[in-house]
Design a protein around this motif. Structure first.
Motif, PDB file in Angstrom:
ATOM      1  N   THR A   1       0.808  -1.224   0.000  1.00  0.00           N
ATOM      2  CA  THR A   1       0.000   0.000   0.000  1.00  0.00           C
ATOM      3  C   THR A   1       0.843   1.276   0.000  1.00  0.00           C
ATOM      4  OG1 THR A   1      -0.111  -0.054   2.425  1.00  0.00           O
ATOM      5  CG2 THR A   1      -1.895  -1.146   1.206  1.00  0.00           C
ATOM      6  N   ARG A   2       2.149   1.157  -0.143  1.00  0.00           N
ATOM      7  CA  ARG A   2       3.013   2.344  -0.126  1.00  0.00           C
ATOM      8  C   ARG A   2       2.979   3.014  -1.495  1.00  0.00           C
ATOM      9  NH1 ARG A   2       8.231  -0.487   2.523  1.00  0.00           N
ATOM     10  NH2 ARG A   2       7.530  -2.105   1.082  1.00  0.00           N
ATOM     11  N   PHE A   3       1.974   3.842  -1.695  1.00  0.00           N
ATOM     12  CA  PHE A   3       1.737   4.459  -3.001  1.00  0.00           C
ATOM     13  C   PHE A   3       2.950   5.235  -3.492  1.00  0.00           C
ATOM     14  CE2 PHE A   3       0.259   7.943  -5.700  1.00  0.00           C
ATOM     15  CZ  PHE A   3      -0.520   7.259  -6.625  1.00  0.00           C
ATOM     16  N   THR A   4       3.622   5.920  -2.590  1.00  0.00           N
ATOM     17  CA  THR A   4       4.763   6.750  -3.001  1.00  0.00           C
ATOM     18  C   THR A   4       5.902   5.919  -3.572  1.00  0.00           C
ATOM     19  OG1 THR A   4       5.605   6.688  -0.725  1.00  0.00           O
ATOM     20  CG2 THR A   4       4.213   8.568  -1.355  1.00  0.00           C
ATOM     21  N   ARG A   5       5.946   4.629  -3.248  1.00  0.00           N
ATOM     22  CA  ARG A   5       7.033   3.786  -3.737  1.00  0.00           C
ATOM     23  C   ARG A   5       6.630   2.960  -4.959  1.00  0.00           C
ATOM     24  NH1 ARG A   5      10.466   0.932   0.908  1.00  0.00           N
ATOM     25  NH2 ARG A   5      11.703   0.612  -0.976  1.00  0.00           N
ATOM     26  N   TRP A   6       5.399   3.111  -5.384  1.00  0.00           N
ATOM     27  CA  TRP A   6       4.994   2.432  -6.615  1.00  0.00           C
ATOM     28  C   TRP A   6       5.737   3.052  -7.801  1.00  0.00           C
ATOM     29  CZ3 TRP A   6      -1.113   2.326  -6.247  1.00  0.00           C
ATOM     30  CH2 TRP A   6      -1.480   1.477  -5.198  1.00  0.00           C
ATOM     31  N   SER A   7       5.930   2.262  -8.836  1.00  0.00           N
ATOM     32  CA  SER A   7       6.517   2.799 -10.060  1.00  0.00           C
ATOM     33  C   SER A   7       5.528   3.734 -10.740  1.00  0.00           C
ATOM     34  CB  SER A   7       6.892   1.664 -11.009  1.00  0.00           C
ATOM     35  OG  SER A   7       5.721   1.026 -11.495  1.00  0.00           O
ATOM     36  N   LEU A   8       6.027   4.572 -11.623  1.00  0.00           N
ATOM     37  CA  LEU A   8       5.149   5.478 -12.374  1.00  0.00           C
ATOM     38  C   LEU A   8       4.141   4.675 -13.186  1.00  0.00           C
ATOM     39  CD1 LEU A   8       4.352   8.288 -13.386  1.00  0.00           C
ATOM     40  CD2 LEU A   8       6.121   8.071 -15.148  1.00  0.00           C
ATOM     41  N   HIS A   9       4.592   3.558 -13.753  1.00  0.00           N
ATOM     42  CA  HIS A   9       3.696   2.704 -14.535  1.00  0.00           C
ATOM     43  C   HIS A   9       2.517   2.229 -13.687  1.00  0.00           C
ATOM     44  CE1 HIS A   9       2.372  -0.521 -17.236  1.00  0.00           C
ATOM     45  NE2 HIS A   9       2.346  -1.295 -16.164  1.00  0.00           N
ATOM     46  N   THR A  10       2.801   1.723 -12.497  1.00  0.00           N
ATOM     47  CA  THR A  10       1.742   1.227 -11.616  1.00  0.00           C
ATOM     48  C   THR A  10       0.797   2.343 -11.211  1.00  0.00           C
ATOM     49  OG1 THR A  10       3.164  -0.553 -10.776  1.00  0.00           O
ATOM     50  CG2 THR A  10       1.286   0.088  -9.415  1.00  0.00           C
ATOM     51  N   LYS A  11       1.344   3.502 -10.875  1.00  0.00           N
ATOM     52  CA  LYS A  11       0.498   4.623 -10.485  1.00  0.00           C
ATOM     53  C   LYS A  11      -0.445   5.027 -11.613  1.00  0.00           C
ATOM     54  CE  LYS A  11       3.823   6.571  -7.202  1.00  0.00           C
ATOM     55  NZ  LYS A  11       4.760   7.690  -6.921  1.00  0.00           N
ATOM     56  N   LEU A  12       0.081   5.085 -12.833  1.00  0.00           N
ATOM     57  CA  LEU A  12      -0.750   5.476 -13.973  1.00  0.00           C
ATOM     58  C   LEU A  12      -1.838   4.439 -14.247  1.00  0.00           C
ATOM     59  CD1 LEU A  12       1.854   6.921 -16.514  1.00  0.00           C
ATOM     60  CD2 LEU A  12       0.218   8.182 -15.113  1.00  0.00           C
ATOM     61  N   VAL A  13      -1.469   3.155 -14.201  1.00  0.00           N
ATOM     62  CA  VAL A  13      -2.448   2.097 -14.489  1.00  0.00           C
ATOM     63  C   VAL A  13      -3.550   2.092 -13.439  1.00  0.00           C
ATOM     64  CG1 VAL A  13      -2.802  -0.398 -14.634  1.00  0.00           C
ATOM     65  CG2 VAL A  13      -0.840   0.638 -15.771  1.00  0.00           C
ATOM     66  N   VAL A  14      -3.175   2.148 -12.167  1.00  0.00           N
ATOM     67  CA  VAL A  14      -4.167   2.071 -11.098  1.00  0.00           C
ATOM     68  C   VAL A  14      -5.076   3.297 -11.096  1.00  0.00           C
ATOM     69  CG1 VAL A  14      -4.488   2.026  -8.591  1.00  0.00           C
ATOM     70  CG2 VAL A  14      -2.764   0.558  -9.661  1.00  0.00           C
ATOM     71  N   THR A  15      -4.504   4.484 -11.201  1.00  0.00           N
ATOM     72  CA  THR A  15      -5.326   5.700 -11.155  1.00  0.00           C
ATOM     73  C   THR A  15      -6.212   5.819 -12.388  1.00  0.00           C
ATOM     74  OG1 THR A  15      -3.474   6.973 -12.089  1.00  0.00           O
ATOM     75  CG2 THR A  15      -3.729   6.968  -9.690  1.00  0.00           C
ATOM     76  N   MET A  16      -5.687   5.492 -13.562  1.00  0.00           N
ATOM     77  CA  MET A  16      -6.497   5.568 -14.780  1.00  0.00           C
ATOM     78  C   MET A  16      -7.607   4.523 -14.759  1.00  0.00           C
ATOM     79  SD  MET A  16      -6.040   7.869 -17.110  1.00  0.00           S
ATOM     80  CE  MET A  16      -6.649   7.075 -18.596  1.00  0.00           C
ATOM     81  N   THR A  17      -7.294   3.321 -14.270  1.00  0.00           N
ATOM     82  CA  THR A  17      -8.316   2.280 -14.176  1.00  0.00           C
ATOM     83  C   THR A  17      -9.445   2.714 -13.255  1.00  0.00           C
ATOM     84  OG1 THR A  17      -6.712   0.515 -14.611  1.00  0.00           O
ATOM     85  CG2 THR A  17      -8.760  -0.118 -13.518  1.00  0.00           C
TER      86      THR A  17
END
Length: 452
Positions: A225-241
């Motif tokens: 759950t450490r959002f700040t440590r997610w990769s940019l790819h993961t952040k984009l996929v999760v937020t866009m989804t």
């Protein structure tokens, strides 16, 4: 992957990852079509027509879900088993080939770039292909097994299906859902289960899980759950989804709220549940709980857009991918603000990724335009119906307004090509664009054309 490229397929030398992807999917489709042409594959006498077998095999391997015949009545148990196997091979192949292509691309880069890419993404082990393969296998079996168990219990307990029949239904629909295929063993797809929120929840969760992609789940497993440590790819996929699911749920529910042919005759809870389910499946899987042929034009338009965007990269879903759409949106936002760079989550997106995203979308739109033009020219249906069908095929979704089975052989062949392009096109194109990156020792003088 390198070994495959050296040895080739059927004696044909393959030197590029894109060639391996196209050849692998092509061979699997032809093998599946051959099995479906066997007399044992159909429930009735004789064997199926070659175009029907090819269409079904392509739809299964490309995890699309478009069908020209009724899956539960036309195909025998053997034929349905072949379809399920092709779905599994197609979904697993997509995730595997996408991940291996990413590894291949990383190895083509310099050592410094590879280390930076690995530190940035935190998703792929560049030195151990076998760990990637076993990771994808475990990831697939975990989600499919959980969905199959829950669906089996639901069919067995709530619908009085025999245990063996319940197991078969649970396994088939779990594989179809996780791989975003949309094939169902019911003639009306899932319309008969529109009031079963629990079943829709299980299938919807499996669809989303497969649509996020293996790199995202690996990143989530490592960083939780450490959002700040997610990769940019993961952040984009999760937020866009999440954003697309919310937009789809609100708009589709609102547009169909008073339509008695779709959601208007249901309770408020059922309407919201089916609107939410409808927002899950258009981007990736072709499951439906209402007849899209009776849907309002606004719903058809929103669904068409969701189908074109699709799911996450290296996932079982299709479309141009949510990260591509995100990068384009960020490019527009940066231009409107006058920012020199395209930034998100304290990271700068390189110009090469921006050009690649633009290329994928423009080439996708061109293929979609050409396919829709051919469909319109070879079928008696309106341009709205053919556009929905063409987008569903290219986005490997599988939704239809009901015209798929009414198409003649030429437009069916067009859909076959669109499904194949939609499945292998974004992956091979993305890989090819990255591999073509090169440095130049000179730059031309700059001159600005008039834009707008």
């Amino acid at each position: 992957m390198a070994a495959v490229a050296r040895s080739g397929i059927f004696g044909i030398r393959l030197h590029h990852p894109a060639q391996v992807v196209v050849a692998a999917f092509g061979v699997t489709i032809l093998a599946g079509a051959s099995l479906l042409m066997l007399p044992i594959a159909t429930a009735g006498p004789g064997s199926t027509r070659p175009i029907t077998a090819l269409f079904t095999a392509t739809s299964a391997v490309c995890v699309t879900g478009l069908v020209t015949v009724d899956t539960p009545t036309y195909w025998s148990g053997f034929g349905q088993g072949v379809i399920m196997l092709l779905i599994q091979l197609g979904g697993f192949g997509i995730m595997t080939l996408a991940s291996l292509a990413a590894i291949f691309v990383s190895h083509k880069l310099g050592l410094r770039s590879r280390l930076l890419a690995r530190a940035e993404t935190g998703t792929l082990d560049l030195g151990d292909v076998r760990s990637i393969l076993f990771g994808i296998i475990r990831f697939t079996l975990l989600f499919e097994g959980a969905a199959a168990l829950l669906l089996t219990l639901r069919f067995w307990i709530s619908y009085d299906e025999g245990l063996l029949r319940a197991v078969w239904l649970g396994v088939f629909h779990a594989i179809s859902a996780f791989n975003n295929a949309g094939f169902a063993l019911f003639s009306d797809n899932l319309m008969g289960f529109a009031g079963d929120e629990l079943l829709l929840l299980v299938i919807g969760a499996a669809v989303v899980s497969g649509g996020l992609g293996f790199p995202v789940w690996l990143d989530l497993r490592n960083e939780r759950t450490r959002f700040t440590r997610w990769s940019l790819h993961t952040k984009l996929v999760v937020t866009m989804t999440a954003a697309l699911l919310l937009v789809g749920m609100v708009t589709l529910t609102a547009f169909e709220w008073d339509n008695p042919e779709t959601l208007g005759d249901r309770s408020a809870v059922d309407t919201v549940a089916n609107g939410t389910f409808a927002s899950l499946t258009p981007r990736t899987a072709g499951f439906n709980t209402f007849d899209y042929g009776e849907a309002n034009d606004e719903t058809i338009l929103v669904t068409t857009l969701l189908m074109f965007i699709g799911a996450g990269p290296a996932s079982t879903g299709g479309g141009v991918k949510v990260t591509t759409a995100a990068v384009l949106a960020l490019m527009v936002w940066a231009e409107l603000r006058g920012d020199p760079d395209v930034n998100r989550f304290s990271r700068r997106i390189p110009a090469t990724a921006q050009r690649q995203a633009l290329s994928v979308v423009l080439i996708g739109l061109t293929a979609l335009f050409a396919g829709n033009l051919l469909l319109t020219a070879t079928s008696p249906f309106s341009i709205g119906e053919t556009l929905f069908e063409a987008t569903s095929a290219f986005g490997t979704v599988g939704l239809s307004t009901g015209i798929t089975g009414l198409l003649a052989d030429p437009p069916q062949a067009v859909l076959v090509v669109l499904m194949f392009l939609g499945r292998v096109g974004p992956l091979t194109l993305g890989t090819a664009l990255v591999l073509r990156e090169r440095d130049k020792l000179f730059r031309y003088p700059e001159e600005r054309p008039i834009i707008g």
